[in-house]
Design a protein around this motif. Sequence first.
Motif, PDB file in Angstrom:
ATOM      1  N   THR A 179      62.243 127.564  11.462  1.00  0.00           N
ATOM      2  CA  THR A 179      60.940 127.616  12.115  1.00  0.00           C
ATOM      3  C   THR A 179      60.174 128.841  11.653  1.00  0.00           C
ATOM      4  O   THR A 179      60.729 129.953  11.587  1.00  0.00           O
ATOM      5  N   VAL A 180      58.884 128.655  11.349  1.00  0.00           N
ATOM      6  CA  VAL A 180      58.038 129.758  10.926  1.00  0.00           C
ATOM      7  C   VAL A 180      57.049 130.082  12.050  1.00  0.00           C
ATOM      8  O   VAL A 180      56.553 129.191  12.745  1.00  0.00           O
ATOM      9  N   SER A 181      56.790 131.377  12.224  1.00  0.00           N
ATOM     10  CA  SER A 181      55.835 131.816  13.244  1.00  0.00           C
ATOM     11  C   SER A 181      55.126 133.069  12.758  1.00  0.00           C
ATOM     12  O   SER A 181      55.488 133.655  11.728  1.00  0.00           O
ATOM     13  N   THR A 182      54.097 133.499  13.498  1.00  0.00           N
ATOM     14  CA  THR A 182      53.296 134.632  13.051  1.00  0.00           C
ATOM     15  C   THR A 182      52.697 135.368  14.240  1.00  0.00           C
ATOM     16  O   THR A 182      52.657 134.838  15.371  1.00  0.00           O
ATOM     17  N   SER A 183      52.221 136.562  13.969  1.00  0.00           N
ATOM     18  CA  SER A 183      51.569 137.370  15.004  1.00  0.00           C
ATOM     19  C   SER A 183      50.195 136.827  15.347  1.00  0.00           C
ATOM     20  O   SER A 183      49.726 136.975  16.486  1.00  0.00           O
ATOM     21  N   SER A 184      49.506 136.218  14.387  1.00  0.00           N
ATOM     22  CA  SER A 184      48.211 135.591  14.642  1.00  0.00           C
ATOM     23  C   SER A 184      47.858 134.693  13.460  1.00  0.00           C
ATOM     24  O   SER A 184      48.370 134.885  12.360  1.00  0.00           O
ATOM     25  N   GLU A 185      46.984 133.714  13.687  1.00  0.00           N
ATOM     26  CA  GLU A 185      46.530 132.875  12.591  1.00  0.00           C
ATOM     27  C   GLU A 185      45.094 132.438  12.850  1.00  0.00           C
ATOM     28  O   GLU A 185      44.673 132.238  13.992  1.00  0.00           O
TER      29      GLU A 185
ATOM     30  N   ALA B  54      40.300 136.647  12.404  1.00  0.00           N
ATOM     31  CA  ALA B  54      39.212 137.446  11.842  1.00  0.00           C
ATOM     32  C   ALA B  54      39.336 138.912  12.221  1.00  0.00           C
ATOM     33  O   ALA B  54      39.627 139.262  13.383  1.00  0.00           O
ATOM     34  N   ASN B  55      39.148 139.756  11.207  1.00  0.00           N
ATOM     35  CA  ASN B  55      39.102 141.218  11.372  1.00  0.00           C
ATOM     36  C   ASN B  55      40.435 141.828  11.791  1.00  0.00           C
ATOM     37  O   ASN B  55      40.481 142.992  12.193  1.00  0.00           O
ATOM     38  N   ILE B  56      41.516 141.073  11.663  1.00  0.00           N
ATOM     39  CA  ILE B  56      42.864 141.613  11.894  1.00  0.00           C
ATOM     40  C   ILE B  56      43.520 141.817  10.534  1.00  0.00           C
ATOM     41  O   ILE B  56      43.768 140.849   9.814  1.00  0.00           O
ATOM     42  N   LYS B  57      43.807 143.075  10.184  1.00  0.00           N
ATOM     43  CA  LYS B  57      44.270 143.414   8.837  1.00  0.00           C
ATOM     44  C   LYS B  57      45.774 143.626   8.762  1.00  0.00           C
ATOM     45  O   LYS B  57      46.308 143.891   7.679  1.00  0.00           O
TER      46      LYS B  57
ATOM     47  N   THR C  35      51.831 146.624   7.803  1.00  0.00           N
ATOM     48  CA  THR C  35      51.159 147.701   8.542  1.00  0.00           C
ATOM     49  C   THR C  35      49.837 148.129   7.909  1.00  0.00           C
ATOM     50  O   THR C  35      49.101 148.914   8.503  1.00  0.00           O
ATOM     51  N   ALA C  36      49.533 147.614   6.717  1.00  0.00           N
ATOM     52  CA  ALA C  36      48.235 147.899   6.083  1.00  0.00           C
ATOM     53  C   ALA C  36      47.998 146.877   4.985  1.00  0.00           C
ATOM     54  O   ALA C  36      48.936 146.453   4.304  1.00  0.00           O
ATOM     55  N   ASN C  37      46.698 146.479   4.843  1.00  0.00           N
ATOM     56  CA  ASN C  37      46.366 145.613   3.715  1.00  0.00           C
ATOM     57  C   ASN C  37      45.545 146.417   2.707  1.00  0.00           C
ATOM     58  O   ASN C  37      45.427 147.637   2.811  1.00  0.00           O
TER      59      ASN C  37
ATOM     60  N   GLY D 238      42.323 146.465   2.176  1.00  0.00           N
ATOM     61  CA  GLY D 238      40.921 146.691   2.505  1.00  0.00           C
ATOM     62  C   GLY D 238      40.143 145.475   2.925  1.00  0.00           C
ATOM     63  O   GLY D 238      38.981 145.590   3.330  1.00  0.00           O
ATOM     64  N   GLY D 239      40.714 144.290   2.831  1.00  0.00           N
ATOM     65  CA  GLY D 239      39.998 143.074   3.192  1.00  0.00           C
ATOM     66  C   GLY D 239      39.843 142.927   4.694  1.00  0.00           C
ATOM     67  O   GLY D 239      40.442 143.665   5.496  1.00  0.00           O
ATOM     68  N   SER D 240      39.053 141.933   5.082  1.00  0.00           N
ATOM     69  CA  SER D 240      38.770 141.744   6.509  1.00  0.00           C
ATOM     70  C   SER D 240      39.925 141.097   7.252  1.00  0.00           C
ATOM     71  O   SER D 240      40.018 141.221   8.473  1.00  0.00           O
ATOM     72  N   GLU D 241      40.793 140.381   6.551  1.00  0.00           N
ATOM     73  CA  GLU D 241      41.966 139.766   7.161  1.00  0.00           C
ATOM     74  C   GLU D 241      43.200 140.025   6.291  1.00  0.00           C
ATOM     75  O   GLU D 241      43.119 140.643   5.237  1.00  0.00           O
ATOM     76  N   LEU D 242      44.342 139.512   6.747  1.00  0.00           N
ATOM     77  CA  LEU D 242      45.603 139.579   6.006  1.00  0.00           C
ATOM     78  C   LEU D 242      45.990 138.162   5.608  1.00  0.00           C
ATOM     79  O   LEU D 242      45.985 137.249   6.440  1.00  0.00           O
TER      80      LEU D 242
END
Length: 514
Positions: free
Chosen positions: A278-284, A310-313, A394-396, A398-402
């Motif tokens: 099973t795959v899961s994520t912190s946000s999508e 949106a806006n979560i990096k 913990t960091a991308n 510079g983009g608006s999302e990951l």
Amino acid sequence: MAAPATTGQLRTTVSEMKVGDYIKVGSLNGGPWLFNNGTTELPTTGIPYANSFANYYFYMIKVARGLLIADRVTQNTGSWDSFNTNKLIQGVPWDSGNLIPVMTSNATPIGVASASNIYAAANDAWKAFDGSVSTLWATGTASLPHTLSYEFPTPKLITAYSITPANDMAGRAAQSPKDFNLEAWDGVQWVVIDKRLGITNWTIGVTKTFSFSTKLSYLKFRLQIFSNNNGDAPVSIGEFKLMDMVGIFRSLTGGVAYAKRASVISVSHSTYVSAIGTVSTSSEWGAGYEAWRAVNFTRYPTGGYWSSVANIKVGWLKYQFTNARKIIGYAISTLAAPEGITRSAQAWTFEGSNDNSNWTVLDTHSGITWASGETKTYNIANNTAYIYYKINVTANNGGSELNFDEIELYENTNNVVASASDVGLGVFPPDNEWDKYIVNFPVGKIQSSKPLDDVFHHVQTLCTWTQDTPILARGAATLRVGRGRINGIASTIPASSYSGVDYGFRPVLEYKEV
């Protein structure tokens, strides 16, 4: 140019060769390639395919049981298609030559030919050994079986023989043997060393060759014939030959694709749950950007990709296996688009857990930049099997999302699958002959301080044509795989019709080793 820089020895017969030994192979006056022939060493880049092989010679190195590979490309400036037309890609039959000399009587020049029965003086036994299919040994109407024999001056190890019907008249095919033995005299009795039954479909002037295994040498051999293809007594043979070796000259296999590691996530996801886990994520972001799209085996733009809201990096992507797995490597692929560069992971940890609460950091990275659509692979030192694995960013960049386009988890570094793009893991399948026998030729069989190129001359200005057509994901069906050049392991896919000086044929001799 010296002989191949192996620790083996120059041999004069294949039967005495061990891995690393080599033997001289060449032509006399443009004739067939035979052992110990030739007077002028062939250039290590070969000669143009259209040119006569004249009196050239090269060396063949034993790399495995029943397999010799040339130490160089022998003929260049020939297309794959032209070599294939002449059967050199998949294989052309070859033999070491008739050990019986061309006879001019039953006792000259050496040895003794004999037969149990002859039709007339013009059909005496030696006519089957005179080098011509327009003459023949033939029997009368005496009852079968009939025998045709030859006695050598010294014992010979015979592993193959051939029979050719005479071509002087159409009926000779029907007079050819159907059921017969090849027998040898052991000093006390005739022993059967090969038995054939129901050999039909003979054509006048066309040879059939038979091979078998034996480790014993004998002075005298005979063909004992029990029936012909006409149901009556007369038997005829245009030429009968005894050989110590038969095989095929062909090209190497070279792989059909690039190689990449096989992900433990071996089932493509179309939802969050599969038979593997099973795959899961912190946000999508939402529909079209779900977490499972990072493990659906489909790269953007053909398939979707995972994106944080949106806006979560920052954020994490987690995989829960149905059973604990010992992961020792992983790969991350970025989106093949300009935003894929900035939305890629710049700093992260790779972690494992067996309860989804207590996490062990297995790998840490920071300051990582990416190209559009790039895949990076990371090996880790992990000796523990975990149910859960997580990439925690913990960091991308510079983009608006990951974003992740694809992730892969590896349990075995040697388990590879086909890939259309080069990820630096060589060629698939990894047991292709170029890599197995040339690239991975035993280091202990190479002379001290000598490079592998002094053995196979594979790091030259030309590639070796191989048997293979690349997978369609890598190239069209009209392309063929070439190996060598540059670092000696390069894999290229020119058109099969290409005939540049930078591609050529490297002979492989595959034979039955007794």
